[in-house]
Motif scaffolding. Structure first.
Motif, mmCIF file in Angstrom:
data_model
loop_
_atom_site.group_PDB
_atom_site.id
_atom_site.type_symbol
_atom_site.label_atom_id
_atom_site.label_comp_id
_atom_site.label_asym_id
_atom_site.label_seq_id
_atom_site.Cartn_x
_atom_site.Cartn_y
_atom_site.Cartn_z
ATOM 1 N N GLN A 134 0.861 -1.184 0.000
ATOM 2 C CA GLN A 134 0.000 0.000 0.000
ATOM 3 C C GLN A 134 0.897 1.234 0.000
ATOM 4 O O GLN A 134 1.595 1.511 0.974
ATOM 5 C CB GLN A 134 -0.896 -0.012 1.240
ATOM 6 N N VAL A 135 0.896 1.987 -1.092
ATOM 7 C CA VAL A 135 1.876 3.066 -1.277
ATOM 8 C C VAL A 135 1.176 4.369 -1.654
ATOM 9 O O VAL A 135 0.247 4.381 -2.472
ATOM 10 C CB VAL A 135 2.892 2.711 -2.394
ATOM 11 N N SER A 136 1.637 5.460 -1.050
ATOM 12 C CA SER A 136 1.254 6.798 -1.487
ATOM 13 C C SER A 136 2.526 7.553 -1.822
ATOM 14 O O SER A 136 3.612 7.215 -1.338
ATOM 15 C CB SER A 136 0.466 7.534 -0.402
ATOM 16 N N ILE A 137 2.410 8.575 -2.652
ATOM 17 C CA ILE A 137 3.597 9.303 -3.101
ATOM 18 C C ILE A 137 3.345 10.794 -3.004
ATOM 19 O O ILE A 137 2.225 11.271 -3.231
ATOM 20 C CB ILE A 137 3.989 8.893 -4.536
ATOM 21 N N ARG A 138 4.403 11.510 -2.649
ATOM 22 C CA ARG A 138 4.309 12.957 -2.502
ATOM 23 C C ARG A 138 5.612 13.584 -2.990
ATOM 24 O O ARG A 138 6.699 13.114 -2.653
ATOM 25 C CB ARG A 138 4.073 13.318 -1.030
ATOM 26 N N HIS A 139 5.494 14.651 -3.784
ATOM 27 C CA HIS A 139 6.669 15.388 -4.264
ATOM 28 C C HIS A 139 6.613 16.793 -3.635
ATOM 29 O O HIS A 139 5.860 17.655 -4.096
ATOM 30 C CB HIS A 139 6.675 15.458 -5.781
ATOM 31 N N ARG A 140 7.390 17.000 -2.603
ATOM 32 C CA ARG A 140 7.260 18.233 -1.825
ATOM 33 C C ARG A 140 7.493 19.484 -2.647
ATOM 34 O O ARG A 140 6.730 20.451 -2.559
ATOM 35 C CB ARG A 140 8.237 18.209 -0.635
ATOM 36 N N GLU A 141 8.530 19.494 -3.449
ATOM 37 C CA GLU A 141 8.849 20.717 -4.182
ATOM 38 C C GLU A 141 7.838 20.964 -5.306
ATOM 39 O O GLU A 141 7.561 22.118 -5.642
ATOM 40 C CB GLU A 141 10.270 20.664 -4.738
ATOM 41 N N MET A 142 7.285 19.898 -5.868
ATOM 42 C CA MET A 142 6.232 20.074 -6.869
ATOM 43 C C MET A 142 5.004 20.727 -6.226
ATOM 44 O O MET A 142 4.359 21.602 -6.820
ATOM 45 C CB MET A 142 5.837 18.735 -7.475
ATOM 46 N N GLU A 143 4.692 20.305 -4.989
ATOM 47 C CA GLU A 143 3.555 20.902 -4.287
ATOM 48 C C GLU A 143 3.832 22.364 -3.961
ATOM 49 O O GLU A 143 2.934 23.207 -4.040
ATOM 50 C CB GLU A 143 3.284 20.116 -3.002
#
Length: 293
Positions: A275-284
């Motif tokens: 079960q995986v979620s992904i986040r790109h901090r600098e893109m946000e």
């Protein structure tokens, strides 16, 4: 004494999302009480038996709040047999806290006639010893209410039959490490697409950028070892009762190499049934900086 098996103490600086978190825990089946004076907790524990876990919102607005009082409360609760006590600290950068107070035009509870900046700084300093010993730290600086809800649910939703939730995040070292990461990998040794004029404006989600990063001869062995290590460790973390694991990939700008690695590892783990979620901090951050005219 009341038979409560679990207490979650929710705290953190004003504006970091404590009230939202209390509501989420209530939706998850917790008995939720916000701003209960700490001196009344003993009386609450001596009251009628509760058949569900308890979530208490505690912050500087509690009339008897003090750092030492909070630490003493933790010590006293920890001495109760059979009681699981968790301190959930909602963290947030001073800049974001100031922006939130400015947008809502609320007065900071510790400003005391001074500037909001002074109030935020005073509160963060007061809460630092609690932050240092918190069991769970969630940095809400880049989160909206929906993302915060999802993060709280990953930690506290009933876990029967549920897999370990894995969060993969990319970031820029120039902006510092995200505070809630469990494992960090540095991608700055890989060839940097920034120096290719045709790729500079794109990010690691672009197939051409991902191919450029993967063409580095060091990429393959690094990716394989990271993937294999994570897949081998996840069952061990799960068996130890961990509900959520946060893994970070960093590079210089947080746009190319770290994003490409984060995407590739997240896909590999998902393909392996995790079960995986992904986040790109600098893109946000870039999306937040774009304002309509």
């Amino acid at each position: 004494m009341t038979q409560v098996s679990q207490i979650v103490l929710v705290t953190g600086p004003s504006g970091a999302g404590r009230s939202t978190t209390i509501h989420v825990l209530e939706d998850l089946g917790f008995e939720a009480i916000d701003n209960l004076p700490m001196g009344l907790l003993v009386r609450l524990m001596d009251g009628p038996t509760l058949n569900r876990p308890l979530a208490l919102g505690i912050d500087v607005r509690n009339r008897d709040f003090s750092t030492d009082g909070f630490l003493d409360l933790l010590k006293n609760l920890g001495a109760i047999d059979g009681l699981q006590v968790t301190t959930l600290y909602l963290d947030c950068s001073a800049e974001v806290l100031l922006r939130r107070f400015s947008e809502t035009r609320r007065r900071h509870p510790m400003a005391q006639g001074a500037s909001p900046e002074a109030g935020v700084a005073r509160e963060l300093d007061l809460l630092q010893p609690i932050r240092d010993i918190a069991d769970i730290l969630i940095d809400t600086s880049m989160m909206n209410v929906h993302q915060l809800r999802a993060e709280v649910e990953r930690w506290f939703a009933p876990s029967e039959g549920r897999q370990l939730a894995v969060s993969i995040e990319s970031f820029s070292y120039k902006r510092g490490l995200p505070r809630s990461l469990d494992i960090v990998f540095d991608c700055r040794f890989l060839a940097n697409p920034h120096w290719d004029p045709e790729l500079r404006a794109a990010d690691g989600r672009d197939p051409d950028v991902a191919a450029f990063v993967a063409s580095d001869e060091r990429y393959g062995p690094f990716f394989d070892k990271v993937k294999d290590m994570l897949i081998s460790l996840l069952p061990a973390f799960r068996s130890e009762g961990k509900a959520h694991l946060s893994v970070g990939f960093g590079c210089t700008g947080g746009q190319h190499r770290s994003v490409a690695l984060a995407e590739a590892v997240a896909k590999a783990l998902a393909d392996a049934g995790q079960q995986v979620s992904i986040r790109h901090r600098e893109m946000e951050r870039r999306r937040m900086d774009v304002r309509p005219d």
